[in-house]
Design a protein around this motif. Sequence first.
Motif, PDB file in Angstrom:
ATOM      1  N   UNK B  61      19.431 -14.675 -27.946  1.00 12.29           N
ATOM      2  CA  UNK B  61      19.664 -13.451 -27.185  1.00 12.29           C
ATOM      3  C   UNK B  61      19.289 -12.187 -27.947  1.00 12.29           C
ATOM      4  N   UNK B  64      15.841 -10.163 -26.542  1.00 10.53           N
ATOM      5  CA  UNK B  64      15.791  -9.214 -25.421  1.00 10.53           C
ATOM      6  C   UNK B  64      16.315  -7.831 -25.789  1.00 10.53           C
ATOM      7  N   UNK B 312      20.143  -6.668 -16.313  1.00 15.79           N
ATOM      8  CA  UNK B 312      19.717  -7.602 -17.368  1.00 15.79           C
ATOM      9  C   UNK B 312      18.190  -7.672 -17.515  1.00 15.79           C
ATOM     10  N   UNK B 313      17.451  -7.467 -16.430  1.00 17.16           N
ATOM     11  CA  UNK B 313      15.986  -7.535 -16.520  1.00 17.16           C
ATOM     12  C   UNK B 313      15.415  -6.311 -17.225  1.00 17.16           C
ATOM     13  N   UNK B 323      24.247 -12.145 -23.866  1.00 18.33           N
ATOM     14  CA  UNK B 323      25.063 -12.977 -22.983  1.00 18.33           C
ATOM     15  C   UNK B 323      26.544 -12.765 -23.294  1.00 18.33           C
ATOM     16  N   UNK B 332      27.200  -9.916 -14.313  1.00 21.59           N
ATOM     17  CA  UNK B 332      27.056 -11.299 -13.866  1.00 21.59           C
ATOM     18  C   UNK B 332      28.173 -11.707 -12.926  1.00 21.59           C
TER      19      UNK B 332
END
Lengths: 345, 340
Positions: B61, B64, B312-313, B323, B332
């Motif tokens: 993670x 990103x 998140x994108x 996450x 989420x």
Amino acid sequence: MQELIQLAHGGGGTLMQQLIDRDLRPLYADPAQVLHDAASLALPHGRLAFSTDGYVVQPLEFPGGDIGLLAVIGTANDLAMAGARPLHLSVALILEEGLPLALLRRVVASMAAAARLCGLTIVTGDTKVVERGKGDGLFITTSGIGLQSLGGAQPAAPDGPALVPSAIQPSAIRPGDQLLVSGDLGRHGVAILAARHGLQLDPPVLSDCAPLWPQVERMLAAGLRLHCLRDLTRGGLASALQELAEAAGVELAIEESRLPVIEPVARTCALLGFEPLHLANEGRFVAVVPPEHSAQALALLEPDGGAWIGAVRPAAGRPQVVLTTALGTQRLLLPLSGELLPRIC
Amino acid sequence: MEVCGGQTHAIVRWGLDQLLPDGLRLIHGPGCPVCVTPAASINQALALARRPEVILCAYGDMLRVPGSEPGDDLLRVRAAGGDVRLLTSPLQAIALAQSHPAHQVVFLAVGFETTAPATALLAQQTARLGLANLSLLMAHVRVVPAMAAILAAPGNQVQGFLAAGHVSTVMGLEELHPLVERHQVPVVVSGFEPEELLRGVLGCVELLEAGRPAVLNAYPQVVREQGNPGARALLQQVFQVVDQPWRGLGVIAAGGLALRPELAWLDARGRFDLAEQGRAEGAGAQECIAAQVLQGRALPSDCAAFGSRCRPEHPLGAPMVSSEGACAAYHRYRAVPCRS
């Protein structure tokens, strides 16, 4: 010395001919068949379903399957989701220079076995070779056709084949319909992750790769009305349900405690920070069934690990998937966003 | 305040806060290693990954997390041709270094005391093997100093902590006692399952009602008073405690780990000419309220960009990336269902 795919294997010359004759023949239903650029097929009356898909999985072989098995059952399953018995498949192979021939042979054998398992025949194909570094070992594209009626003849359109709406599709979903899954969730995703990241799972988790037609056929043969079927591939159940909710303009309410997830999958997900419902499957589908048929459908799916997971409601706002946790609280189930990346700790 | 991002995710995922009585509020803490890694370290990792001779290794993670510029992350560098590898164990970097002798392998070493022992092992084995083409970009942080900084900050609202079970598995309870004595707040070591978290909350409330600030181990099946002596010894052999900037929290006294002088040759910052790259603050710093979220002063949903310009994108801040980040947890799970 290990035999390797060379660029010349895709050049159309002797090497390519040898490759086809020696190594790709096992793909085909009749190895003695003369291979043309197209197959001529005699079909019984009925509606045809037609589908195509590309397969780029890494690693090429994984616990419980390989890219060849995926490429055959993947397209066969897409046909089954339209309520069609898979009949014939075409196969395009893109080989990378340096691919071990032994691996290709194993994949081809696996495809041939998968075709037998699905009751379909591979009737035409294509082979290309790309330079080292321009592929990922092996890419496979398969296209398939299937027959949408169970023997009951439907007259062909007078002007020949025409695009007609399938009876089994998201727009047929109605509030009150029940949601069933055909088996446990997330095993393919865990098998691939374990193979990709070198995770030693004990016991190992095998992919759920399997043809879906037998389960669909059982339900259709029992005279059940199926409003929609959707195979669970990349993005898992969460993404499939979200797509269905949006396509049908409804809200899907599911019960977390009803979702079949085997313990090693749940444990691995907890370890890596993944949602089991985001993990890929390759042998599972969700069925949206009118309430009067759901008990019988469930009875047909339960022996394979299938389960009732929830129901369709009218959308109160925007279409969404609402999950009730085992504690009775509610949360939204959103589709997977981007690449699955393991968490740090 | 639950310290660990894994706990935040479990709380929001299970809707535990919906079950708690009024008057009891869970504040989400800074315990997400991805979220607190400073933008400067990410910028340096991005700069290294762009060098043709470097193979940059990181946990999943981290790929990103944007540096100073929105959208500038390791995934983008990889797409542009940089050699960026995802590791699940730091020791995988050794095999990479051995099989790529012409390359420099750099491991982006992030995380709390949970992952630091594995980094320490990597450093030791690299030294033992004399691998000259493997180095560490250090960004490890220590949790307890951050808890102390939050308690000492003006306007602090935290009345009790659920301490991170995984960190305590390594570090034990020893360093929590002085924190409790100094700040007079209860600290309950808690696990990550719903019932473990609720047990932790109950323990914290009981200590508060009894007016008895203390350390309570509500995760005894995993956590021991002494922690994991082997892992702690490894940390001591390889690292020294340093002041460290945390993303969103500023420099925290004794809040980080650096390589000891005898292993300083493994430090990627020394090996490469790494100037401070880009701005010190993270992408989206103008709009993102990550700093407030990480200190428990705001909820992710308080942010004007939450769920719209920050998703998140295309995250503006690290808590939406990871996450374990609180913003990702809210995104989420917490978008409000239309009916109850």
